[in-house]
Design a protein around this motif. Sequence first.
Motif, PDB file in Angstrom:
ATOM      1  N   MET A   1      40.618  37.137 -14.853  1.00  0.00           N
ATOM      2  CA  MET A   1      39.662  36.292 -15.517  1.00  0.00           C
ATOM      3  C   MET A   1      38.412  36.206 -14.639  1.00  0.00           C
ATOM      4  SD  MET A   1      40.120  32.525 -17.080  1.00  0.00           S
ATOM      5  CE  MET A   1      39.962  31.455 -15.693  1.00  0.00           C
ATOM      6  N   ARG A   2      37.260  36.277 -15.256  1.00  0.00           N
ATOM      7  CA  ARG A   2      36.008  36.220 -14.515  1.00  0.00           C
ATOM      8  C   ARG A   2      35.539  34.780 -14.362  1.00  0.00           C
ATOM      9  NH1 ARG A   2      32.436  41.091 -17.094  1.00  0.00           N
ATOM     10  NH2 ARG A   2      33.896  42.732 -16.584  1.00  0.00           N
ATOM     11  N   THR A   3      34.956  34.498 -13.243  1.00  0.00           N
ATOM     12  CA  THR A   3      34.367  33.177 -13.026  1.00  0.00           C
ATOM     13  C   THR A   3      32.913  33.363 -12.645  1.00  0.00           C
ATOM     14  OG1 THR A   3      35.024  33.168 -10.709  1.00  0.00           O
ATOM     15  CG2 THR A   3      36.537  32.136 -12.284  1.00  0.00           C
ATOM     16  N   GLY A   4      32.114  32.383 -13.005  1.00  0.00           N
ATOM     17  CA  GLY A   4      30.687  32.457 -12.704  1.00  0.00           C
ATOM     18  C   GLY A   4      30.246  31.232 -11.931  1.00  0.00           C
ATOM     19  N   THR A   5      29.101  31.331 -11.332  1.00  0.00           N
ATOM     20  CA  THR A   5      28.540  30.232 -10.561  1.00  0.00           C
ATOM     21  C   THR A   5      27.174  29.894 -11.132  1.00  0.00           C
ATOM     22  OG1 THR A   5      29.653  31.114  -8.617  1.00  0.00           O
ATOM     23  CG2 THR A   5      27.979  29.446  -8.247  1.00  0.00           C
ATOM     24  N   THR A   6      26.896  28.630 -11.265  1.00  0.00           N
ATOM     25  CA  THR A   6      25.602  28.185 -11.766  1.00  0.00           C
ATOM     26  C   THR A   6      24.735  27.783 -10.583  1.00  0.00           C
ATOM     27  OG1 THR A   6      26.687  27.356 -13.738  1.00  0.00           O
ATOM     28  CG2 THR A   6      24.472  26.552 -13.303  1.00  0.00           C
ATOM     29  N   TYR A   7      23.580  28.416 -10.471  1.00  0.00           N
ATOM     30  CA  TYR A   7      22.681  28.128  -9.376  1.00  0.00           C
ATOM     31  C   TYR A   7      21.490  27.272  -9.788  1.00  0.00           C
ATOM     32  CZ  TYR A   7      25.210  31.671  -6.804  1.00  0.00           C
ATOM     33  OH  TYR A   7      26.181  32.374  -6.180  1.00  0.00           O
ATOM     34  N   THR A   8      21.387  26.902 -11.056  1.00  0.00           N
ATOM     35  CA  THR A   8      20.199  26.191 -11.523  1.00  0.00           C
ATOM     36  C   THR A   8      20.060  24.825 -10.876  1.00  0.00           C
ATOM     37  OG1 THR A   8      21.436  25.415 -13.433  1.00  0.00           O
ATOM     38  CG2 THR A   8      20.068  27.377 -13.722  1.00  0.00           C
ATOM     39  N   ARG A   9      21.121  24.175 -10.470  1.00  0.00           N
ATOM     40  CA  ARG A   9      21.032  22.873  -9.830  1.00  0.00           C
ATOM     41  C   ARG A   9      20.317  22.997  -8.482  1.00  0.00           C
ATOM     42  NH1 ARG A   9      19.536  18.876  -8.463  1.00  0.00           N
ATOM     43  NH2 ARG A   9      20.652  17.109  -7.645  1.00  0.00           N
ATOM     44  N   HIS A  10      20.450  24.117  -7.813  1.00  0.00           N
ATOM     45  CA  HIS A  10      19.825  24.306  -6.514  1.00  0.00           C
ATOM     46  C   HIS A  10      18.317  24.518  -6.632  1.00  0.00           C
ATOM     47  CE1 HIS A  10      23.756  24.434  -4.710  1.00  0.00           C
ATOM     48  NE2 HIS A  10      24.122  25.325  -5.611  1.00  0.00           N
ATOM     49  N   PHE A  11      17.875  24.940  -7.799  1.00  0.00           N
ATOM     50  CA  PHE A  11      16.457  25.199  -8.006  1.00  0.00           C
ATOM     51  C   PHE A  11      15.784  24.066  -8.772  1.00  0.00           C
ATOM     52  CE2 PHE A  11      18.387  29.523  -7.955  1.00  0.00           C
ATOM     53  CZ  PHE A  11      17.933  29.860  -6.698  1.00  0.00           C
ATOM     54  N   ASP A  12      16.354  22.889  -8.728  1.00  0.00           N
ATOM     55  CA  ASP A  12      15.820  21.742  -9.459  1.00  0.00           C
ATOM     56  C   ASP A  12      14.577  21.220  -8.729  1.00  0.00           C
ATOM     57  OD1 ASP A  12      15.522  19.714 -11.225  1.00  0.00           O
ATOM     58  OD2 ASP A  12      17.131  18.480 -10.427  1.00  0.00           O
TER      59      ASP A  12
END
Length: 187
Positions: free
Chosen positions: A1-12
Amino acid sequence: MRTGTTYTRHFDVETRQHELLGLDLGEGVPRRVLVLGLVLFVTWTGGFLLLLGAPNKITFSLYFLPPLLIAAIGTQRSKKMDRRWNITLWTLGARYLVFGHRPIICGGRRAASRAEWIPRRSRWGTKGDGLRRESVKRRREYEMDTEAPAVIGGVPLELAARPRLYGPDAVYRARARRAGTTKGQPQ
């Protein structure tokens, strides 16, 4: 199963208001916080001004403290969901308790009937027990009652459901029968 990471919180990157009506605000106040606080202050204080009139020494805190606390605590990032403010989670929780939500059936192909919605009593759970009209004594009796409910109208019905998986060919034949034809020919 693939997992992803969200980086948008770091660029807030949030915009800040450094000056307001000629008053220097130093490092600056985030604009969203400022706008939310202003809206809360105007609605809350405006309502109280209409109902009770001008504040005095005793009621001053009632006029100005609640919008200030809601703006200060509500605009902090939630510990449960990092991408949302606390006030968003409070609003969604209150909306769920009051109105519920419409279930999505068949991917939204069919609208849910009112009977398929989650009833208010189930949504509220123990939170709504204090709002019941029964007396405290009667509620305690209800909670302490450990007897099994009496069977009314005979023996209980036992369900023995077996799941079955139908392929597309069986579904096609069933639809054809319902339409009055079998494999494209009338019966």
